[in-house]
Write a protein that holds these residues in place. Structure first.
Motif, short mmCIF file in Angstrom:
data_model
loop_
_atom_site.label_atom_id
_atom_site.label_comp_id
_atom_site.label_asym_id
_atom_site.label_seq_id
_atom_site.Cartn_x
_atom_site.Cartn_y
_atom_site.Cartn_z
N LEU A 175 13.60 -24.75 21.78
CA LEU A 175 12.57 -25.92 22.13
C LEU A 175 12.76 -26.70 20.98
O LEU A 175 12.77 -26.19 19.82
N TRP A 177 11.13 -30.33 19.17
CA TRP A 177 10.23 -31.57 19.32
C TRP A 177 9.99 -32.26 17.81
O TRP A 177 10.32 -31.52 17.04
N ALA A 188 10.38 -34.76 22.63
CA ALA A 188 10.51 -33.30 22.95
C ALA A 188 11.85 -33.59 23.93
O ALA A 188 11.95 -34.33 24.66
N TYR A 192 11.58 -28.07 26.29
CA TYR A 192 9.95 -28.07 25.79
C TYR A 192 9.43 -28.79 26.95
O TYR A 192 8.17 -28.16 27.22
N ARG A 195 8.84 -26.10 29.56
CA ARG A 195 7.76 -25.24 29.08
C ARG A 195 6.20 -25.71 29.13
O ARG A 195 5.39 -25.02 29.85
N ARG A 210 0.76 -29.35 22.35
CA ARG A 210 1.72 -28.31 21.55
C ARG A 210 1.66 -26.95 21.84
O ARG A 210 0.64 -26.43 22.35
N CYS A 241 10.61 -20.18 14.83
CA CYS A 241 10.29 -21.61 14.84
C CYS A 241 10.88 -22.15 13.21
O CYS A 241 10.47 -21.36 12.15
#
Length: 526
Positions: A175, A177, A188, A192, A195, A210, A241
């Motif tokens: 992901l 963004w 994004a 992303y 999801r 978010r 992350c």
């Protein structure tokens, strides 16, 4: 005004006009004169306006504009500049390769590029100027009528790279963004968005929601990393992350970490299982790293060695631990300190290079078995096992075995015991004195008996009995021994398939009685 004054006015006007025209001509002549400084275009702009033209003679580059030379320098082909040009033309102008091979008959060929989009579509013009002389021109059709020549190849490369980056970001499983200063998602990638759409039943709006609580990078501190989870319909997904500052916004990258989380969970469970297993072991365990510092021990080590728990948790070195054991009288009593240190050094080196076992007879009467095993990356493990009861049992067993041997050696019969496989398991001293040779198998023993005894029905009955032949029902008999004396034999079956053979001297009266001799000849049992 007089007539003379009126005639002077046109002359003055003509003279002024002539002066202005002469001044303009002088300025232009001065500006075009050799060595004069003239205003010029900036060097970067002037070079960007140059066309992309190449001149080849029989496949050899004769001349080219700077942009054309820059194009050829981007490729490497040992065959020369013509091969470099074809390497660039091939994917962009599919029909140009064949047409360039027939340029002598065609004279001129023009093709519009198939690669690129928008203003990045290029035009290639090939012209046969003379025999063997070919001119290649690459231009931007949209820029021709604007009065400028743009380096469309650079624009096409940028558009191709942009398309590649977009496709890569949309196909990546991670992901990606971007967030602004208010932590709003401003961009994004496709993963992303998928999801975010799967999180709810309603279509997503702008700004995007978010999904993960990612770390906020500290300006000037570089990238920060944090693991976060995403719950979707009861299924938890884990991500590593990463965040990085890009101007006044923050780029976020979330890499799938489900496999890593499962591996870490399995590792923790495995370590917990090992810890519980080590805690229940009756054997003391001490593992030292490559610097020989204690890294792991179990409670049994404390119980066996009486080492203080605080001492062990301080991670002592191997030699510090051995010195502490010596103070507690938990090592064999050394003759002197130097020999003891050498013995411990030998123990450490032997354990580090291979499997090593020692038995320590302690001053307190206990006996410990110390085992050293090498571990990966230069580590070494020591196992301390209390074998006092085992050693006592072994000593008791050996004493009983010695007692049994003494009893057998002191009886008046020659005894030999054979295993089920026909191997000699045991003999006593009388047997060894009676028969000169003592083979270690049943076949060898029969051969020895036959060589030193007189053959007859009694010996054949003994052979048949030991061989287990059918019809051999006799367990006793008589044979003539090595010294010519009369020997009585008997065979007894023992547990486990063993057989015991006994030879005994009959009574002296039987030895001298002629009837006994007749019994020997007949092979009758005593």
């Amino acid at each position: 005004m007089s007539l003379h004054g009126a005639a002077l006015i046109p002359m003055v006007v003509l003279t002024g006009a002539a002066s202005v025209l002469l001044a303009i001509l002088l300025v232009r002549w001065w500006d075009r004169g050799p060595g004069r400084n003239r205003p010029r275009l900036p060097q970067g702009l002037e070079s960007s306006l140059k066309p992309m033209v190449m001149l080849f003679r029989d496949g050899v580059l004769v001349d080219a504009t700077p942009p054309a030379r820059a194009l050829l320098d981007r490729f490497s082909a040992p065959e020369g500049d013509w091969a470099r040009l074809l390497q660039w033309i091939g994917p962009r102008f599919p029909d140009a390769i064949e047409a360039l091979g027939r340029i002598d008959r065609l004279g001129r060929f023009e093709s519009l590029g198939q690669s690129g989009s928008g203003s990045a579509a290029l035009r290639l013009v090939a012209e046969g100027i003379d025999a063997g002389l070919l001119r290649i021109t690459i231009t931007d059709p949209q820029a021709e009528y604007a009065g400028i020549i743009v380096d469309s190849m650079s624009q096409q490369a940028m558009e191709e790279e942009l398309d590649l980056l977009r496709r890569s970001l949309d196909q990546t499983p991670m992901l990606v963004w971007r967030q602004d200063a208010e932590e709003r998602v401003t961009w994004a990638n496709a993963a992303y968005l998928r999801r975010a759409e799967a999180q709810g039943d309603e279509p997503i709006g702008w700004p995007l929601p978010r999904l993960l609580e990612s770390p906020r990078p500290v300006p000037g501190a570089g990238t920060r990393t944090r693991r976060a989870s995403l719950n979707q319909n009861g299924a938890v997904s884990w991500y590593d992350c990463h965040s990085h500052h890009v101007g006044d916004q923050v780029m976020m990258f979330a890499l799938p970490a489900d496999a890593a989380v499962r591996a870490e969970r399995s590792l923790r469970e495995f370590v917990q299982t090992l810890t519980k297993t080590f805690a229940d072991l009756p054997i003391g365990l001490a593992i030292f790293d490559r610097q020989r510092q204690l890294q792991l021990f179990n409670p049994a080590l404390i119980d066996l060695t009486s080492l203080p728990t605080g001492f062990l948790t301080a991670r002592p070195t191997l030699f510090d631990l051995l010195d502490k054991l010596r103070e507690l009288r938990m090592v064999p009593e050394p003759k002197d300190f130097r020999s003891w240190r050498q013995q411990m050094s030998n123990l450490e080196s032997a354990a580090a290079t291979g499997h090593h076992v020692e038995e320590w007879s302690l001053p307190g009467g206990q006996t410990y078995r110390v085992t050293g095993r090498p571990h990966p990356d230069g580590a070494v493990a020591f196992l301390f096992e209390d074998i006092t009861s085992e050693m006592s049992l072994t000593r008791k067993f050996r004493a009983e075995m010695s007692l049994g041997h003494n009893i057998l050696d002191n009886i008046g019969e020659a005894v030999a015991v054979f295993s089920p496989e026909g191997q000699m398991a045991m003999t006593n001293q009388v047997y060894r004195d009676l028969w000169p040779a003592a083979p270690d198998s049943l076949g060898g023993a029969l051969a020895s008996w036959q060589a030193h005894a007189e053959a007859g029905p009694g010996f054949e009955a003994l052979r048949a009995r030991l061989a287990g032949s059918e019809g051999a029902l006799r367990d006793t008999g008589l044979i003539k021994g090595p010294g010519g004396q009369l020997l009585g034999w008997s065979v007894t079956r023992l547990p486990g398939g063993r057989q015991m053979v006994r030879f005994r001297l009959p009574d002296p009266a039987t030895q001298s009685d002629p009837a006994g001799q007749r019994l020997l000849t007949a092979g009758t049992a005593l």
